[in-house]
Structures are given as structure tokens and as C-alpha cells.
Motif scaffolding. Sequence first.
Motif, PDB file in Angstrom:
ATOM      1  N   VAL A  52       0.834  -1.200   0.000  1.00 19.15           N
ATOM      2  CA  VAL A  52       0.000   0.000   0.000  1.00 19.15           C
ATOM      3  C   VAL A  52       0.872   1.254   0.000  1.00 19.15           C
ATOM      4  CG1 VAL A  52      -1.749   1.270   1.327  1.00 19.15           C
ATOM      5  CG2 VAL A  52      -1.841  -1.204   1.205  1.00 19.15           C
ATOM      6  N   VAL A  53       2.001   1.185   0.691  1.00 23.51           N
ATOM      7  CA  VAL A  53       2.911   2.325   0.806  1.00 23.51           C
ATOM      8  C   VAL A  53       4.302   1.864   0.398  1.00 23.51           C
ATOM      9  CG1 VAL A  53       3.907   4.029   2.382  1.00 23.51           C
ATOM     10  CG2 VAL A  53       1.558   3.269   2.716  1.00 23.51           C
ATOM     11  N   GLN A  54       4.999   2.719  -0.344  1.00 18.87           N
ATOM     12  CA  GLN A  54       6.373   2.422  -0.727  1.00 18.87           C
ATOM     13  C   GLN A  54       7.259   3.594  -0.332  1.00 18.87           C
ATOM     14  OE1 GLN A  54       6.917   0.881  -4.626  1.00 18.87           O
ATOM     15  NE2 GLN A  54       9.098   1.290  -4.659  1.00 18.87           N
ATOM     16  N   LEU A  55       8.334   3.297   0.393  1.00 18.97           N
ATOM     17  CA  LEU A  55       9.274   4.347   0.772  1.00 18.97           C
ATOM     18  C   LEU A  55      10.057   4.792  -0.454  1.00 18.97           C
ATOM     19  CD1 LEU A  55       8.614   3.134   3.584  1.00 18.97           C
ATOM     20  CD2 LEU A  55      10.933   3.673   4.206  1.00 18.97           C
ATOM     21  N   ASN A  78      13.101   7.792  -2.107  1.00 14.74           N
ATOM     22  CA  ASN A  78      14.510   8.150  -1.885  1.00 14.74           C
ATOM     23  C   ASN A  78      14.714   8.907  -0.582  1.00 14.74           C
ATOM     24  OD1 ASN A  78      15.264   6.962  -4.273  1.00 14.74           O
ATOM     25  ND2 ASN A  78      15.042   8.844  -5.457  1.00 14.74           N
ATOM     26  N   ASN A  79      13.679   9.596  -0.108  1.00 18.08           N
ATOM     27  CA  ASN A  79      13.796  10.377   1.123  1.00 18.08           C
ATOM     28  C   ASN A  79      13.681   9.517   2.377  1.00 18.08           C
ATOM     29  OD1 ASN A  79      14.064  12.710  -0.388  1.00 18.08           O
ATOM     30  ND2 ASN A  79      11.875  13.138  -0.354  1.00 18.08           N
ATOM     31  N   GLY A  80      13.372   8.226   2.208  1.00 20.94           N
ATOM     32  CA  GLY A  80      13.274   7.329   3.355  1.00 20.94           C
ATOM     33  C   GLY A  80      11.987   7.523   4.133  1.00 20.94           C
ATOM     34  N   LEU A  81      12.089   7.357   5.433  1.00 18.78           N
ATOM     35  CA  LEU A  81      10.923   7.427   6.306  1.00 18.78           C
ATOM     36  C   LEU A  81      10.709   8.864   6.762  1.00 18.78           C
ATOM     37  CD1 LEU A  81       8.795   5.623   7.634  1.00 18.78           C
ATOM     38  CD2 LEU A  81      10.307   5.429   9.593  1.00 18.78           C
ATOM     39  N   THR A  82       9.782   9.563   6.118  1.00 18.69           N
ATOM     40  CA  THR A  82       9.468  10.948   6.470  1.00 18.69           C
ATOM     41  C   THR A  82       8.163  10.986   7.261  1.00 18.69           C
ATOM     42  OG1 THR A  82       8.202  11.304   4.443  1.00 18.69           O
ATOM     43  CG2 THR A  82      10.570  11.788   4.349  1.00 18.69           C
ATOM     44  N   LYS A 125       0.906  -3.987   3.619  1.00 16.98           N
ATOM     45  CA  LYS A 125       2.295  -4.241   3.275  1.00 16.98           C
ATOM     46  C   LYS A 125       2.952  -2.906   2.955  1.00 16.98           C
ATOM     47  CE  LYS A 125       2.065  -8.880   1.303  1.00 16.98           C
ATOM     48  NZ  LYS A 125       2.255  -9.665   0.048  1.00 16.98           N
ATOM     49  N   VAL A 126       4.190  -2.743   3.417  1.00 20.08           N
ATOM     50  CA  VAL A 126       4.977  -1.536   3.155  1.00 20.08           C
ATOM     51  C   VAL A 126       6.267  -1.977   2.470  1.00 20.08           C
ATOM     52  CG1 VAL A 126       6.152   0.444   4.184  1.00 20.08           C
ATOM     53  CG2 VAL A 126       4.038  -0.408   5.206  1.00 20.08           C
ATOM     54  N   LYS A 127       6.577  -1.358   1.341  1.00 20.92           N
ATOM     55  CA  LYS A 127       7.780  -1.685   0.577  1.00 20.92           C
ATOM     56  C   LYS A 127       8.939  -0.835   1.099  1.00 20.92           C
ATOM     57  CE  LYS A 127       8.824  -3.891  -3.361  1.00 20.92           C
ATOM     58  NZ  LYS A 127       8.695  -5.290  -3.559  1.00 20.92           N
ATOM     59  N   ILE A 128      10.030  -1.480   1.518  1.00 20.54           N
ATOM     60  CA  ILE A 128      11.218  -0.797   2.031  1.00 20.54           C
ATOM     61  C   ILE A 128      12.379  -1.119   1.088  1.00 20.54           C
ATOM     62  CG2 ILE A 128      12.763  -0.493   4.000  1.00 20.54           C
ATOM     63  CD1 ILE A 128      10.523  -1.629   5.774  1.00 20.54           C
ATOM     64  N   PRO A 129      12.666  -0.237   0.132  1.00 16.27           N
ATOM     65  CA  PRO A 129      13.674  -0.554  -0.887  1.00 16.27           C
ATOM     66  C   PRO A 129      15.111  -0.273  -0.421  1.00 16.27           C
ATOM     67  CG  PRO A 129      12.680   1.556  -1.376  1.00 16.27           C
ATOM     68  CD  PRO A 129      12.016   1.038  -0.129  1.00 16.27           C
ATOM     69  N   ILE A 132      14.283   0.773  10.029  1.00 14.60           N
ATOM     70  CA  ILE A 132      13.115   1.447   9.433  1.00 14.60           C
ATOM     71  C   ILE A 132      11.838   0.760   9.895  1.00 14.60           C
ATOM     72  CG2 ILE A 132      11.900   1.898   7.264  1.00 14.60           C
ATOM     73  CD1 ILE A 132      14.695   2.326   5.983  1.00 14.60           C
ATOM     74  N   ALA A 133      11.818  -0.575   9.875  1.00 10.80           N
ATOM     75  CA  ALA A 133      10.635  -1.325  10.313  1.00 10.80           C
ATOM     76  C   ALA A 133      10.330  -1.036  11.781  1.00 10.80           C
ATOM     77  CB  ALA A 133      10.846  -2.814  10.094  1.00 10.80           C
ATOM     78  N   ASP A 134      11.352  -1.013  12.613  1.00  8.97           N
ATOM     79  CA  ASP A 134      11.154  -0.714  14.038  1.00  8.97           C
ATOM     80  C   ASP A 134      10.594   0.693  14.237  1.00  8.97           C
ATOM     81  OD1 ASP A 134      12.126  -3.221  14.657  1.00  8.97           O
ATOM     82  OD2 ASP A 134      14.125  -2.505  15.208  1.00  8.97           O
ATOM     83  N   ALA A 135      11.081   1.658  13.452  1.00 10.08           N
ATOM     84  CA  ALA A 135      10.590   3.035  13.555  1.00 10.08           C
ATOM     85  C   ALA A 135       9.126   3.112  13.122  1.00 10.08           C
ATOM     86  CB  ALA A 135      11.439   3.967  12.695  1.00 10.08           C
ATOM     87  N   ILE A 136       8.764   2.403  12.061  1.00  9.69           N
ATOM     88  CA  ILE A 136       7.365   2.395  11.598  1.00  9.69           C
ATOM     89  C   ILE A 136       6.463   1.805  12.675  1.00  9.69           C
ATOM     90  CG2 ILE A 136       5.765   1.342   9.946  1.00  9.69           C
ATOM     91  CD1 ILE A 136       8.033   1.582   7.836  1.00  9.69           C
ATOM     92  N   VAL A 137       6.885   0.689  13.262  1.00  7.30           N
ATOM     93  CA  VAL A 137       6.096   0.041  14.322  1.00  7.30           C
ATOM     94  C   VAL A 137       5.935   0.979  15.512  1.00  7.30           C
ATOM     95  CG1 VAL A 137       6.149  -1.830  16.034  1.00  7.30           C
ATOM     96  CG2 VAL A 137       6.644  -2.316  13.625  1.00  7.30           C
ATOM     97  N   ARG A 138       7.029   1.637  15.904  1.00  6.18           N
ATOM     98  CA  ARG A 138       6.993   2.553  17.053  1.00  6.18           C
ATOM     99  C   ARG A 138       6.067   3.741  16.788  1.00  6.18           C
ATOM    100  NH1 ARG A 138      12.046   3.262  17.216  1.00  6.18           N
ATOM    101  NH2 ARG A 138      12.114   5.197  16.059  1.00  6.18           N
ATOM    102  N   GLU A 139       6.167   4.332  15.601  1.00  8.60           N
ATOM    103  CA  GLU A 139       5.393   5.534  15.276  1.00  8.60           C
ATOM    104  C   GLU A 139       3.909   5.255  15.063  1.00  8.60           C
ATOM    105  OE1 GLU A 139       6.502   8.767  15.202  1.00  8.60           O
ATOM    106  OE2 GLU A 139       8.386   7.965  15.981  1.00  8.60           O
ATOM    107  N   THR A 140       3.572   4.057  14.582  1.00 13.35           N
ATOM    108  CA  THR A 140       2.167   3.756  14.252  1.00 13.35           C
ATOM    109  C   THR A 140       1.480   2.886  15.296  1.00 13.35           C
ATOM    110  OG1 THR A 140       2.776   1.797  12.974  1.00 13.35           O
ATOM    111  CG2 THR A 140       2.619   3.885  11.768  1.00 13.35           C
ATOM    112  N   GLN A 141       2.234   2.416  16.295  1.00 12.18           N
ATOM    113  CA  GLN A 141       1.722   1.468  17.286  1.00 12.18           C
ATOM    114  C   GLN A 141       1.150   0.214  16.620  1.00 12.18           C
ATOM    115  OE1 GLN A 141       0.595   4.982  18.066  1.00 12.18           O
ATOM    116  NE2 GLN A 141       2.578   4.960  19.078  1.00 12.18           N
ATOM    117  N   GLY A 142       1.769  -0.182  15.518  1.00 14.05           N
ATOM    118  CA  GLY A 142       1.369  -1.397  14.826  1.00 14.05           C
ATOM    119  C   GLY A 142       2.185  -2.582  15.308  1.00 14.05           C
ATOM    120  N   VAL A 143       1.954  -3.733  14.689  1.00 16.73           N
ATOM    121  CA  VAL A 143       2.685  -4.949  15.017  1.00 16.73           C
ATOM    122  C   VAL A 143       3.375  -5.444  13.754  1.00 16.73           C
ATOM    123  CG1 VAL A 143       2.498  -7.337  15.813  1.00 16.73           C
ATOM    124  CG2 VAL A 143       1.024  -5.583  16.794  1.00 16.73           C
ATOM    125  N   ASN A 144       4.675  -5.710  13.863  1.00 13.06           N
ATOM    126  CA  ASN A 144       5.439  -6.266  12.767  1.00 13.06           C
ATOM    127  C   ASN A 144       5.092  -7.748  12.667  1.00 13.06           C
ATOM    128  OD1 ASN A 144       7.380  -7.406  11.114  1.00 13.06           O
ATOM    129  ND2 ASN A 144       9.088  -6.308  12.020  1.00 13.06           N
TER     130      ASN A 144
END
Length: 98
Positions: A21-24, A26-30, A48-52, A62-74
Motif C-alpha cells: 500500500v505504501v512504498q518508501l 529516496n527520502n526514506g521514512l518521512t 504491506k509496506v515496501k522498504i527498498p 526502518i521497520a522498528d521506527a514504523i512500528v513505534r510511530e504507528t503502534q502497529g505490530v510487525n
Amino acid sequence: MKLSTKQKQYLKGLAHSLKPVVQLGNNGLTEGVVAEIDQALSHHELIKVKIPTEDKQEKQLIADAIVRETQGVNVQIIGHTLVLYRPAKEPNIRLPKK
């Protein structure tokens, strides 16, 4: 939120047919990307999030930061794709019992 192995396996099965659904970019995780992921989780619960990136450590950070910021589960990272879950206020996905 902690998921049992059985629940993770169930979510992996559901996520198998999903497209990222989301693809990172060149600017990375903004902040904008985090907001987009948060909104997608609120709407879909399982995404699903694409991390190139080729660097495994960077991908994990990056995955840990996404989980922390969104309170989601990896749920899993496979290749360049992170499977992320966060139950909605009124969940559509019924998880199996632990």
C-alpha cells in the motif's frame, strides 16, 4: 500488542495476496510517509509496506521506527516488504484465540 505464533501465521496467510500500500522513496521514512502508513492501517488493519534497501540492519531500523510511530505490530519482513497489523476500533479481522 503481542501476537501469538498462531495469530501471526493467520495474518501472514491473509497478507499473502495483498499488494504493498505504501512504498518508501529516496527520502526514506518521512513524517508524510508515517502519516500515510498510519492512515492505511486505520483503514485496512493489515498492510504491506515496501522498504527498498539492501542493508538488513537499515531495513530492520526502518521497520522498528514504523512500528513505534504507528503502534502497529510487525507480522513479518520478507524481502523488501514489511507486513504490518494494527486492529481498528471496530476490527474487521478476527484473530484466532491464543
